[in-house]
Design an enzyme around this catalytic site. Structure first.
Site, mmCIF file in Angstrom:
data_model
loop_
_atom_site.group_PDB
_atom_site.id
_atom_site.type_symbol
_atom_site.label_atom_id
_atom_site.label_comp_id
_atom_site.label_asym_id
_atom_site.label_seq_id
_atom_site.Cartn_x
_atom_site.Cartn_y
_atom_site.Cartn_z
ATOM 1 N N VAL A 8 0.876 -1.177 0.000
ATOM 2 C CA VAL A 8 0.000 0.000 0.000
ATOM 3 C C VAL A 8 0.918 1.234 0.000
ATOM 4 C CG1 VAL A 8 -2.133 0.921 0.995
ATOM 5 C CG2 VAL A 8 -1.465 -1.414 1.503
ATOM 6 N N HIS A 9 1.818 1.237 -1.002
ATOM 7 C CA HIS A 9 2.901 2.228 -1.069
ATOM 8 C C HIS A 9 2.509 3.645 -0.608
ATOM 9 C CE1 HIS A 9 4.973 -0.609 -3.821
ATOM 10 N NE2 HIS A 9 3.806 -0.724 -4.423
ATOM 11 N N ASP A 10 1.528 4.224 -1.329
ATOM 12 C CA ASP A 10 1.281 5.662 -1.180
ATOM 13 C C ASP A 10 0.720 6.042 0.186
ATOM 14 O OD1 ASP A 10 2.136 5.821 -3.780
ATOM 15 O OD2 ASP A 10 0.115 5.837 -4.633
#
Ligand code: BDR
Ligand code: CA
Length: 312
Positions: free
Chosen positions: A239-241
């Site tokens: 869930v990088h961002d």
């Protein structure tokens, strides 16, 4: 004092989580607008997705400004392999009732910054095309920027090519303009964001928390699990961002170190690579704060807590 924030993004399931986190805490963030860019999906989709998300959050007071349709020089590249054709496959939000603002994202960014008495933070979670063009069109905005907190690059290799992370690879020229601007910046790259992943248990909590936001987020995150498992050997979908919002809310969950960062915008095998180095150099002595650790369990708990605050 609230942090004045512009969210520049290409939603994208993980951008969606970032947006929903930021919109959940109006007491902390004054979100001045959401600006979109082509990235995970073509601009028509990222625009539509941003509108759907502000409606899902019941925050239509936050306006959406459509941005650049393609990178500065290169042909667009999308990430349907991870997010589906729509950018948020796996979700089932209704068609948006609201519309984009008529002003272009780049003009919105410039005018908002120039007229803001308080400095503004830029959250950048897609290719950096809008931000680079804003800096080129009106360099005077620089003094109105509190900091740029971005998801992009990596200190340990790429996800779209062996060398490059997706956001940097899609528009390496824009990334170069921004990263070499000398502005205060926090880089949160794959070396950290790959640690923030879903699990079956986490998706189950989201799915069953009893609100539409939880169900939609569970659906869109579940979509990419197989991709991240098979391709990167991760336990779940990264869930990088969301790390951008998490850092602003709970900075103690991250550590950063000063590194020199260059973006390769001329190579072939290394196009879009972020070259990071801890030593001072005589040429291109450009230092950034680069994330090097995350307390991922606590960050995921924060995501869950914030999604739970939404009422149907
Ligand atoms: C980045 O690329 C996109 O697919 C994600 O939304 C994230 O911003 C990760 O490389
Ligand atoms: Ca993104």
């Amino acid at each position: 004092m609230k942090r004045r924030l512009i969210i520049d993004c290409d939603p994208g399931a993980d951008d969606a989580v970032l947006i929903l986190m930021a919109l959940a805490v109006p007491q902390t963030f004054d979100v001045l607008g959401i600006t979109t860019v082509a990235g995970n999906a073509p601009i028509e989709w990222t625009n539509k997705n941003a509108l759907k998300l502000v409606e899902l959050a019941k925050r239509t007071d936050v306006k959406v400004f459509g941005g650049c349709r393609r990178p500065m020089l290169r042909k667009p590249i999308y990430a349907a392999y991870a997010h589906g054709e729509t950018g948020i496959d796996g979700s089932s939000m209704p068609e948006p009732k609201t519309s984009l603002q008529s002003r272009h994202a780049v003009d919105f960014i410039i005018e908002t910054l120039l007229h803001s008495s308080q400095k503004v933070t830029l959250s950048v979670s897609g290719p950096m095309t809008n931000i680079a063009l804003a800096l080129i069109k009106e360099p005077g905005i620089a003094e109105h920027i509190e900091e740029i907190i971005f998801m992009g690059g990596s200190t340990n290799g790429g996800n779209i090519t062996p060398a490059a992370e997706f956001n940097f690879y899609v528009d390496p020229h824009a990334a170069h303009v921004v990263v070499s601007s000398g502005l205060p910046m926090k880089m949160i790259g794959l070396n950290v964001t790959h640690q923030l992943v879903t699990s079956e248990h986490r998706l189950e909590i989201l799915q069953r928390m009893g609100n539409e936001v939880g169900r939609q987020v569970a659906g869109m995150l579940a979509h990419g699990v197989e991709h991240d498992r098979v391709r990167f050997g991760l336990e779940g979908r990264s869930v990088h961002d969301a790390c951008i919002a998490a850092y602003m809310l709970r900075p103690e969950l991250f550590t950063f170190k000063k590194m020199r960062v260059l973006v390769d915008h001329a190579g072939e095998a290394t196009m879009g690579a972020s070259i990071t180095n801890e030593y001072p150099a005589h040429i291109n002595d450009q230092w950034l704060s680069v994330a090097d650790s995350i307390q991922a369990d606590q960050v995921f708990d924060l995501i869950i807590d914030l999604m739970r605050t939404y009422k149907d």
